[in-house]
Design an enzyme around this catalytic site. Structure first.
Site, PDB file in Angstrom:
ATOM      1  N   LYS A  61       0.786  -1.501   0.351  1.00 19.17           N
ATOM      2  CA  LYS A  61       0.048   0.276   0.512  1.00 19.17           C
ATOM      3  C   LYS A  61       0.983   1.115  -0.063  1.00 19.17           C
ATOM      4  O   LYS A  61       0.174   2.321  -0.240  1.00 19.17           O
ATOM      5  CB  LYS A  61      -1.098   0.008   1.431  1.00 19.17           C
ATOM      6  CG  LYS A  61      -0.666   0.553   2.397  1.00 19.17           C
ATOM      7  CD  LYS A  61      -1.793   0.064   3.338  1.00 19.17           C
ATOM      8  CE  LYS A  61      -1.352   0.365   5.391  1.00 19.17           C
ATOM      9  NZ  LYS A  61      -2.787   0.288   5.879  1.00 19.17           N
TER      10      LYS A  61
ATOM     11  N   TYR B 185      11.287  -3.206  10.730  1.00 22.08           N
ATOM     12  CA  TYR B 185      11.276  -2.556  11.230  1.00 22.08           C
ATOM     13  C   TYR B 185      12.101  -3.167  12.492  1.00 22.08           C
ATOM     14  O   TYR B 185      12.956  -3.090  13.624  1.00 22.08           O
ATOM     15  CB  TYR B 185      10.508  -1.473  12.568  1.00 22.08           C
ATOM     16  CG  TYR B 185      10.264  -0.322  11.512  1.00 22.08           C
ATOM     17  CD1 TYR B 185      10.439   0.551  12.277  1.00 22.08           C
ATOM     18  CD2 TYR B 185       9.446  -0.151   9.833  1.00 22.08           C
ATOM     19  CE1 TYR B 185      10.295   1.671  11.202  1.00 22.08           C
ATOM     20  CE2 TYR B 185       9.331   0.718   8.942  1.00 22.08           C
ATOM     21  CZ  TYR B 185       9.284   2.094   9.727  1.00 22.08           C
ATOM     22  OH  TYR B 185       9.631   3.230   9.519  1.00 22.08           O
TER      23      TYR B 185
ATOM     24  N   GLN C 104      14.216  -5.273  14.891  1.00 18.51           N
ATOM     25  CA  GLN C 104      15.318  -4.938  15.568  1.00 18.51           C
ATOM     26  C   GLN C 104      16.240  -6.487  15.728  1.00 18.51           C
ATOM     27  O   GLN C 104      17.340  -6.938  15.247  1.00 18.51           O
ATOM     28  CB  GLN C 104      15.326  -4.438  16.599  1.00 18.51           C
ATOM     29  CG  GLN C 104      15.005  -2.604  16.447  1.00 18.51           C
ATOM     30  CD  GLN C 104      15.417  -1.779  17.768  1.00 18.51           C
ATOM     31  OE1 GLN C 104      15.365  -1.914  18.663  1.00 18.51           O
ATOM     32  NE2 GLN C 104      14.606  -0.147  17.267  1.00 18.51           N
ATOM     33  N   GLY C 105      16.095  -6.918  17.049  1.00 18.62           N
ATOM     34  CA  GLY C 105      16.009  -7.992  17.538  1.00 18.62           C
ATOM     35  C   GLY C 105      16.884  -8.823  17.102  1.00 18.62           C
ATOM     36  O   GLY C 105      17.765  -9.937  16.950  1.00 18.62           O
TER      37      GLY C 105
ATOM     38  N   GLU D 174      16.951 -13.172  24.474  1.00 25.69           N
ATOM     39  CA  GLU D 174      15.813 -12.319  25.194  1.00 25.69           C
ATOM     40  C   GLU D 174      14.763 -12.733  25.841  1.00 25.69           C
ATOM     41  O   GLU D 174      14.760 -14.042  26.256  1.00 25.69           O
ATOM     42  CB  GLU D 174      15.056 -11.916  23.548  1.00 25.69           C
ATOM     43  CG  GLU D 174      15.674 -10.660  22.489  1.00 25.69           C
ATOM     44  CD  GLU D 174      14.904 -10.700  20.741  1.00 25.69           C
ATOM     45  OE1 GLU D 174      14.079 -10.983  20.773  1.00 25.69           O
ATOM     46  OE2 GLU D 174      15.629 -10.250  20.167  1.00 25.69           O
TER      47      GLU D 174
ATOM     48  N   ASP E  72      -5.770  -3.762   8.115  1.00 24.62           N
ATOM     49  CA  ASP E  72      -6.532  -3.725   6.655  1.00 24.62           C
ATOM     50  C   ASP E  72      -6.653  -5.522   5.909  1.00 24.62           C
ATOM     51  O   ASP E  72      -8.220  -5.657   5.433  1.00 24.62           O
ATOM     52  CB  ASP E  72      -5.714  -3.259   5.215  1.00 24.62           C
ATOM     53  CG  ASP E  72      -5.743  -2.374   5.817  1.00 24.62           C
ATOM     54  OD1 ASP E  72      -5.841  -1.280   6.527  1.00 24.62           O
ATOM     55  OD2 ASP E  72      -4.484  -1.382   4.785  1.00 24.62           O
TER      56      ASP E  72
ATOM     57  N   HIS F 233       4.982  -4.145  23.762  1.00 24.78           N
ATOM     58  CA  HIS F 233       6.682  -4.519  23.720  1.00 24.78           C
ATOM     59  C   HIS F 233       6.778  -3.503  25.017  1.00 24.78           C
ATOM     60  O   HIS F 233       6.268  -2.201  25.661  1.00 24.78           O
ATOM     61  CB  HIS F 233       7.257  -3.503  22.590  1.00 24.78           C
ATOM     62  CG  HIS F 233       8.652  -4.148  22.707  1.00 24.78           C
ATOM     63  ND1 HIS F 233       9.555  -3.572  23.865  1.00 24.78           N
ATOM     64  CD2 HIS F 233       9.191  -4.762  21.983  1.00 24.78           C
ATOM     65  CE1 HIS F 233      10.935  -4.784  23.555  1.00 24.78           C
ATOM     66  NE2 HIS F 233      10.759  -5.171  22.442  1.00 24.78           N
TER      67      HIS F 233
ATOM     68  N   ARG G 247       7.377 -10.823  27.707  1.00 27.52           N
ATOM     69  CA  ARG G 247       7.127  -9.674  27.811  1.00 27.52           C
ATOM     70  C   ARG G 247       6.047  -8.658  28.195  1.00 27.52           C
ATOM     71  O   ARG G 247       5.841  -8.106  29.051  1.00 27.52           O
ATOM     72  CB  ARG G 247       6.578  -9.080  26.477  1.00 27.52           C
ATOM     73  CG  ARG G 247       7.884  -8.918  25.583  1.00 27.52           C
ATOM     74  CD  ARG G 247       7.565  -8.775  24.354  1.00 27.52           C
ATOM     75  NE  ARG G 247       8.990  -8.624  23.448  1.00 27.52           N
ATOM     76  CZ  ARG G 247       8.957  -8.696  21.786  1.00 27.52           C
ATOM     77  NH1 ARG G 247       7.976  -8.709  21.009  1.00 27.52           N
ATOM     78  NH2 ARG G 247       9.970  -8.750  21.275  1.00 27.52           N
TER      79      ARG G 247
ATOM     80  N   HIS H  45       3.109  -3.560  20.146  1.00 25.87           N
ATOM     81  CA  HIS H  45       3.892  -3.922  19.082  1.00 25.87           C
ATOM     82  C   HIS H  45       3.571  -4.791  18.150  1.00 25.87           C
ATOM     83  O   HIS H  45       3.336  -4.775  17.126  1.00 25.87           O
ATOM     84  CB  HIS H  45       4.742  -4.577  20.482  1.00 25.87           C
ATOM     85  CG  HIS H  45       6.093  -4.832  19.440  1.00 25.87           C
ATOM     86  ND1 HIS H  45       6.746  -4.067  18.670  1.00 25.87           N
ATOM     87  CD2 HIS H  45       6.809  -6.030  19.716  1.00 25.87           C
ATOM     88  CE1 HIS H  45       8.299  -4.770  18.574  1.00 25.87           C
ATOM     89  NE2 HIS H  45       7.854  -5.655  19.135  1.00 25.87           N
TER      90      HIS H  45
ATOM     91  N   ARG I 171       2.940 -13.722  22.201  1.00 22.49           N
ATOM     92  CA  ARG I 171       4.649 -14.022  21.421  1.00 22.49           C
ATOM     93  C   ARG I 171       5.439 -13.973  22.498  1.00 22.49           C
ATOM     94  O   ARG I 171       5.988 -13.023  22.890  1.00 22.49           O
ATOM     95  CB  ARG I 171       4.301 -13.557  20.933  1.00 22.49           C
ATOM     96  CG  ARG I 171       5.450 -13.517  19.775  1.00 22.49           C
ATOM     97  CD  ARG I 171       5.779 -12.109  18.312  1.00 22.49           C
ATOM     98  NE  ARG I 171       5.867 -11.618  18.959  1.00 22.49           N
ATOM     99  CZ  ARG I 171       7.027 -10.671  18.051  1.00 22.49           C
ATOM    100  NH1 ARG I 171       8.157 -10.941  17.937  1.00 22.49           N
ATOM    101  NH2 ARG I 171       7.030  -9.090  18.877  1.00 22.49           N
TER     102      ARG I 171
ATOM    103  N   SER J 102       7.965 -13.988  15.506  1.00 17.54           N
ATOM    104  CA  SER J 102       7.218 -13.589  14.216  1.00 17.54           C
ATOM    105  C   SER J 102       8.294 -13.586  13.065  1.00 17.54           C
ATOM    106  O   SER J 102       7.136 -13.855  12.355  1.00 17.54           O
ATOM    107  CB  SER J 102       6.431 -12.305  14.753  1.00 17.54           C
ATOM    108  OG  SER J 102       7.863 -11.085  15.354  1.00 17.54           O
TER     109      SER J 102
END
Ligand code: FAD
Ligand code: SIN
Length: 524
Positions: A34, A44, A46-47, A113, A220, A241, A288, A349, A384, A389
């Protein structure tokens, strides 16, 4: 305008790109995105990506960690499947050109993590997702069978409904024939007809006031499936997060990766006191949901605007080498993380639920597969595990690719699909109304459907949302189609699904924490 392909892929994040690469040698593929191609949650990340690489880690340990985080709601078969397929799928990413960091001895540098009992996260510094997106795009843009359509906004899935046939949620034979999309640059609707559609439109973070998600994440795809009468589940499990950088006004919120706590970062109050031991014996590296709730409690109890991560005691050279982007970002705000605390707050998050898929990655709608953040596979359960993911996205995209390639010859492009019906929509886009309604939605969701919920808060949210829903549907009926209006409509739909499913869950579990059904005191 009409475009006919074998596979239509909605979304250009890890799920969409890896699916496209796997089917394209044998078929014609269109990918639509889109916004620009790289504007994805994937970029985006990171970990990193979780997977068992070396002993003494084992599948059993990764499975157990995933099940514990999921708080009793994971599908064990799916967990076993995803964990055992991780090495082969991560290897595929490497073959496609992704560079994961290595140590001086040539072995991969594995991070840790929250909720992981072992170091098992492969990463590229602190911008793993960007590196994956880069590598896959480089591979894909050379592929002769793949056509990429940027700035194409998918509005609705095409089903029998568009041929004038009534479908209900109970129907077992709903079929997907592609999607209507708005070509934003030319302002025209394109009818994409496909034999098989793969939906990978990502998350929903923007329905909340504070989120780590880029602006594309408005749910969406999930809303489209729900409107097409497909099955959506587990929407109450929204992951916050714990540690987004506290920088009021910045959207999306900049993430301070959990890996920084795996590296030795400690959560403290702004006046320097550790607090996590009061909530969980795993301290700053608890899963988390527990950390986010603990931070929320500390902030509310003491009136703090934020809490902090302290990394001043770690090795500064290694810190800068592992987390160069975080270091630079903090410096740009005059925070030198080798000397100063990093101020952090929780932010929306990740969505654990979504479009229900089976072990073939098939949705309840025929000819429609889904994977990535918009799908609910059963891997995450009620919460999660960090860095599972990206793994889920690539494993289920692979499963979908294998299954759908076998099915492809059973289908033809549906010839009887009408053009998009825009009768009665002559009103120009009312940006003020759309912007204000979106803000109201974000306020409702953050105030009443956030980290801590209650029956009363959910009812209030539901009542407020109903007004927004009616107003927006009325506007939609009359207004010329636009991405903003569609996003608002979808986001309200997602809010409704979260509240509806949260109201139905009469317990506190994983990410769904409600004051009316307190958790049995679970000190880990
Ligand atoms: P995305 O990558 O979000 O891609 C969605 C695509 O769908 C985009 O191309 C978008 O344009 C398109 N799209 C959406 N709606 C439409 C529409 N209407 N029409 C056309 N196209 C549409 N996970 C990990 O495992 N490890 C991590 O370290 C990690 N870190 C993260 C850090 C941040 C800041 C964030 C936000 C997430 C992180 N996650 C991490 C989660 C992970 O990045 C995402 O869950 C995953 O990348 C989702 O991939 P996806 O392919 O499903 O969707
Ligand atoms: C992070 O790097 O902390 C995010 C990891 C994830 O969301 O899995």
């Amino acid at each position: 305008m009409e475009i006919k392909v074998d596979f239509l892929v909605l979304g250009s994040g890890l799920a969409g790109l890896s699916f496209a690469l796997k089917v394209a040698d044998n078929a014609k593929v269109a990918i639509i995105s889109k916004k620009s191609f790289n504007e994805t949650n994937t970029s985006y990340a990171q970990g990193g990506i979780a997977g068992v690489t070396y002993q003494p880690d084992s599948y059993q340990k990764h499975i157990e960690d995933t099940l514990i985080a999921g708080d009793g709601l994971c599908d064990k078969t799916v967990v076993e499947l995803v964990v055992s397929k991780a090495p082969e799928q991560i290897q595929k990413l490497i073959e496609w050109g992704t560079q994961f960091d290595k140590k001086a001895d040539g072995n991969y540098d594995l991070a840790k993590e929250g909720g992981h009992s072992m170091h098992r996260i492969l990463h590229h510094r602190d911008n793993t997702g960007f590196e994956i997106q880069r590598a896959l795009f480089a591979k894909l843009k050379k592929h002769p069978n793949i056509q990429i359509y940027e700035n194409h906004f998918a509005i609705d899935l095409i089903t029998q409904h568009h041929m004038g046939i009534t479908v209900t949620r109970q129907d077992k034979d709903i079929e997907c024939y592609g999607a209507y999309a708005l070509d934003v640059d030319r302002n025209q609707i394109v009818k994409f007809l496909s034999k098989i559609t793969f939906l990978a439109t990502g998350g929903i973070g923007n329905i909340y006031q504070t989120t780590t998600n880029p602006i594309i994440s408005t749910g969406d795809g999930i809303a489209m499936v729900y409107r097409a009468k497909g099955i959506v589940e587990n929407m109450e499990f929204v992951q916050f997060h714990p540690t987004a950088l506290f920088n009021p006004g910045e959207r999306p919120s900049f993430l301070i990766t959990e890996a920084i706590r795996g590296f030795g970062g400690i959560l403290k109050t702004p006046d320097g006191k550790e607090f996590m031991h009061k909530y969980d014996k795993r301290g700053s590296l608890a899963p988390r949901d527990i950390v986010a709730r603990a931070i929320d409690t500390e902030m509310k109890l003491h009136g703090f605007e934020h809490v902090c991560i302290d990394v001043t005691q770690t090795n500064h050279d290694e810190l800068k080498q592992h987390f160069p982007n975080i270091y630079e970002k903090c410096l740009s705000l005059s925070i030198d993380m080798t000397k100063d605390f990093i101020p952090v707050v929780p932010a929306a998050h990740y969505l654990c639920g979504g479009i229900k898929v089976d072990l073939n990655s098939s949705t309840s709608i025929k000819r429609l597969y889904a994977a990535g953040e918009s799908a609910s596979t059963g891997l995450h359960g009620a919460n999660r595990l960090a860095s599972n993911s990206l793994l889920e996205a690539i494993v289920f995209a692979d499963i979908a690719a294998n299954h759908s390639l076998k099915e492809l010859n059973n289908y033809e492009n549906q010839p009887k699909i009408p053009e998009w019906n825009d009768e009665g929509t002559s009103l120009a886009e009312e940006m003020v109304l759309i912007t204000q309604e979106f803000k109201e939605l974000q306020m409702i969701m953050s105030n009443y459907v956030g980290i801590v919920r209650s029956n009363l808060r959910l009812k209030r949210a539901f009542d407020r949302l109903e007004i927004l829903y009616k107003e927006t549907e009325e506007l939609y009926e009359k207004t010329t189609i636009s991405p903003h209006l569609c996003e608002l409509r979808n986001a309200i739909n997602i809010g409704y699904l979260i509240i509806k499913m949260a109201k139905r869950r009469k317990e506190s579990r994983g990410l769904h924490y409600t004051l009316d059904y307190p958790q049995k005191n679970k000190m880990h």
